[in-house]
Write a protein that holds these residues in place. Sequence first.
Motif, short mmCIF file in Angstrom:
data_model
loop_
_atom_site.label_atom_id
_atom_site.label_comp_id
_atom_site.label_asym_id
_atom_site.label_seq_id
_atom_site.Cartn_x
_atom_site.Cartn_y
_atom_site.Cartn_z
N ASN A 1 0.73 -0.93 0.19
CA ASN A 1 0.36 0.38 -0.24
C ASN A 1 0.58 1.51 -0.39
O ASN A 1 0.93 2.50 -0.54
CB ASN A 1 -0.83 0.08 1.46
CG ASN A 1 -2.23 -0.90 0.80
OD1 ASN A 1 -2.51 -1.28 -0.47
ND2 ASN A 1 -2.96 -1.39 2.21
N ILE A 2 1.66 1.44 0.61
CA ILE A 2 2.47 2.56 1.16
C ILE A 2 3.41 2.51 -0.29
O ILE A 2 3.85 3.77 -1.43
CB ILE A 2 3.78 1.99 1.94
CG1 ILE A 2 3.38 2.41 2.89
CG2 ILE A 2 4.72 3.50 1.86
CD1 ILE A 2 4.17 1.84 4.17
N LEU A 3 3.70 1.69 -1.06
CA LEU A 3 4.81 1.94 -2.43
C LEU A 3 3.86 1.63 -3.90
O LEU A 3 4.59 2.81 -4.30
CB LEU A 3 5.48 0.35 -2.70
CG LEU A 3 6.28 0.06 -1.92
CD1 LEU A 3 6.69 -1.15 -2.64
CD2 LEU A 3 7.61 0.92 -1.82
N LYS A 4 3.12 1.32 -3.58
CA LYS A 4 1.94 1.90 -4.77
C LYS A 4 1.08 3.47 -4.24
O LYS A 4 0.99 4.46 -5.22
CB LYS A 4 0.63 1.01 -3.91
CG LYS A 4 -0.93 1.34 -5.54
CD LYS A 4 0.22 0.81 -6.87
CE LYS A 4 -1.36 0.99 -7.88
NZ LYS A 4 -0.95 0.41 -9.54
N MET A 5 0.84 3.58 -3.12
CA MET A 5 0.51 4.94 -2.47
C MET A 5 2.32 6.16 -2.93
O MET A 5 1.59 7.71 -3.68
CB MET A 5 0.59 5.48 -1.50
CG MET A 5 -0.58 5.13 -0.34
SD MET A 5 -2.01 6.10 -1.16
CE MET A 5 -2.17 7.39 0.30
N VAL A 6 3.01 5.92 -2.90
CA VAL A 6 3.93 6.58 -3.33
C VAL A 6 4.10 7.13 -4.76
O VAL A 6 3.98 8.04 -6.06
CB VAL A 6 5.94 5.88 -3.21
CG1 VAL A 6 6.71 6.52 -3.42
CG2 VAL A 6 5.93 5.81 -1.69
N GLU A 7 3.83 5.48 -5.56
CA GLU A 7 3.64 5.63 -7.11
C GLU A 7 2.42 6.64 -7.77
O GLU A 7 2.82 7.15 -8.51
CB GLU A 7 3.52 4.31 -7.44
CG GLU A 7 3.36 3.47 -8.95
CD GLU A 7 3.14 2.44 -9.40
OE1 GLU A 7 2.73 1.58 -9.85
OE2 GLU A 7 3.89 1.71 -8.64
N ALA A 8 0.97 5.61 -7.28
CA ALA A 8 0.26 6.42 -7.64
C ALA A 8 -0.71 7.04 -7.07
O ALA A 8 -1.68 7.40 -7.00
CB ALA A 8 -0.31 5.40 -8.74
N LEU B 1 -4.31 3.19 -3.21
CA LEU B 1 -4.12 1.85 -2.45
C LEU B 1 -3.71 0.41 -3.77
O LEU B 1 -4.53 0.71 -4.09
CB LEU B 1 -4.48 1.43 -1.15
CG LEU B 1 -4.79 2.22 -0.35
CD1 LEU B 1 -5.75 2.13 1.04
CD2 LEU B 1 -3.30 2.27 0.67
N SER B 2 -3.42 -0.46 -3.05
CA SER B 2 -3.08 -1.95 -3.92
C SER B 2 -4.14 -2.62 -3.54
O SER B 2 -4.66 -2.06 -2.71
CB SER B 2 -1.40 -2.61 -3.19
OG SER B 2 -2.13 -3.29 -2.72
N THR B 3 -4.02 -3.79 -3.95
CA THR B 3 -5.33 -4.14 -4.12
C THR B 3 -5.02 -5.71 -2.59
O THR B 3 -6.48 -6.12 -2.68
CB THR B 3 -5.37 -5.41 -5.22
OG1 THR B 3 -4.37 -5.86 -5.31
CG2 THR B 3 -6.38 -4.15 -6.13
N LYS B 4 -3.70 -4.95 -2.53
CA LYS B 4 -3.66 -6.26 -1.13
C LYS B 4 -4.57 -5.71 -0.15
O LYS B 4 -4.60 -4.85 0.69
CB LYS B 4 -2.70 -6.40 -1.00
CG LYS B 4 -1.69 -6.78 -1.47
CD LYS B 4 -0.17 -7.97 -1.06
CE LYS B 4 1.21 -8.31 -1.29
NZ LYS B 4 2.08 -9.03 -0.93
N GLU B 5 -5.59 -7.34 0.87
CA GLU B 5 -5.64 -6.64 2.14
C GLU B 5 -5.40 -8.27 3.19
O GLU B 5 -5.20 -8.70 2.99
CB GLU B 5 -7.88 -6.64 2.07
CG GLU B 5 -7.46 -5.78 1.39
CD GLU B 5 -9.56 -5.67 0.67
OE1 GLU B 5 -10.84 -6.44 0.77
OE2 GLU B 5 -9.91 -4.30 1.02
N TYR B 6 -5.31 -7.19 3.73
CA TYR B 6 -4.89 -8.33 5.36
C TYR B 6 -6.14 -9.11 6.49
O TYR B 6 -7.56 -8.24 6.50
CB TYR B 6 -4.32 -7.54 6.36
CG TYR B 6 -3.99 -7.94 7.96
CD1 TYR B 6 -3.36 -8.87 7.85
CD2 TYR B 6 -4.89 -7.16 9.55
CE1 TYR B 6 -3.21 -10.09 9.06
CE2 TYR B 6 -4.63 -8.08 10.39
CZ TYR B 6 -3.43 -9.11 9.87
OH TYR B 6 -2.31 -9.95 11.51
N SER B 7 -6.20 -10.43 5.90
CA SER B 7 -7.07 -11.02 6.37
C SER B 7 -7.75 -11.37 7.99
O SER B 7 -8.76 -11.59 8.67
CB SER B 7 -7.21 -12.36 6.19
OG SER B 7 -5.95 -13.15 6.53
#
Length: 436
Positions: free
Chosen positions: A350-357, A360-366
């Motif tokens: 999520n952080i890297l996706k925020m930096v880039e675009a 948030l990324s599509t990854k989620e914590y269960s």
Amino acid sequence: MSKHFQVLVIGGGTAGIMVSSMLKKKNSEIEIGLIEPAETHYYQPAWTLVGANTYNFEKTGRPMSSLIPKGVSWIKEFAETFEPELNKVITKNGNEFTYDYLVVVPGLKIAPEMVEGLQEAMDKGVVCSNYTNPKHTWETLKNFKGGTALFTQPNTPIKCGGAPQKIMYLAEDYFKKNGLRDKTDVVFALPSASIFGVKIIADTLMDVVDRKDINVRFFHKLVKVDADKKIAWYEIDKDLSAGGCVTLADGDEASLDRDIQYNYKDVKVTKDGDRYGVHFDMMHLAPPQCAPDFVRNSPLAAETGWVSVNSKTMQHTKFDNIFSFGDVSNLPTSKTGAAIRKQVPVAVANILKMVEAKTLSTKEYSGYTSCPLVTGYGKMVLAEFDYEKNFMPDPKLKQFPMLLSDSSKEHWRLWMLKKYGLPYLYWNKMMKGIEV
């Protein structure tokens, strides 16, 4: 002094080192600052084993400098003030650090002051805790000559919710091996209505309790410790309006409230108003725990004092460029290193996706977490579960041959995982930012 970082991380514990390492691994150009005053990083899950003299305390610590990834700036200070509107953190020394993204993972605070008399009693005489001084726990077990061995936990969230009972099972084994068991009553007093929140695991643990002849006292909220008289004072945290709720037999065990007393032992108890004082000859406890003051009193905290984040993304509920997870967050799961192992890859994505675009990324914590529940020397159960408290074994752990058995049942293979496999995984994978 003032300095700017793309990502500023607060905390050099499991979460802080793992997130810094993984961010660097995935983007070597990213500028990271890490605020952490401690010189030593401890692998605390092994402290249970230290307390039972089956792991070397010295092996649980490594210099912080050896773990901070290359290229990450170590700021050896205490964070003190958040100014999220200005993207700024101020340290106790008055230095200011600004950031594009902030990761708040300082862990939690051991707070014995929340129980009357506990500060004076902690880690002295016969009152011990693996959470603060596992070497003293071992001294206490060694010096115990019989009587009431009381194990207890507070009514606050704690790191590794199973730890207060793991040491009890090991201690019971130790007493048996040293001819003390016949003159010892083992009592476990806890504030909840169940020994564990996941039913399949609770069933296994109650079998252990039966085998080891342990008295479990539910709904017991620790409110005071009298170290001189060796009495732990409890309030019964159960609705009394329904009647019943007899917690002492007074010669008539048939009248006991079985929801409160399981496998009753007639240990000495003094009653004072609504309080019950359990007399002990040794006591191991998990002290109350809470968020650190600088977090609790900050704009980042929820009403509970923990950092307020989205339970699936770990993004702050108010400030989009702030993330938090691990013990300091209000994620509704157990506070364990195993949870962090699964939280970090999601936060990093999520952080890297925020930096880039700026999205948030599509990854989620269960909500995955696990608690390795040691039930004796050479025995363990591995409780793995998600937000819904579903038993959920992690397929990634199957790389360890000792996990080929049903991990909800006791097994020596799981003990090998606890003693050898997990420390290896921690130092060589997690601390190096490798997703496991």
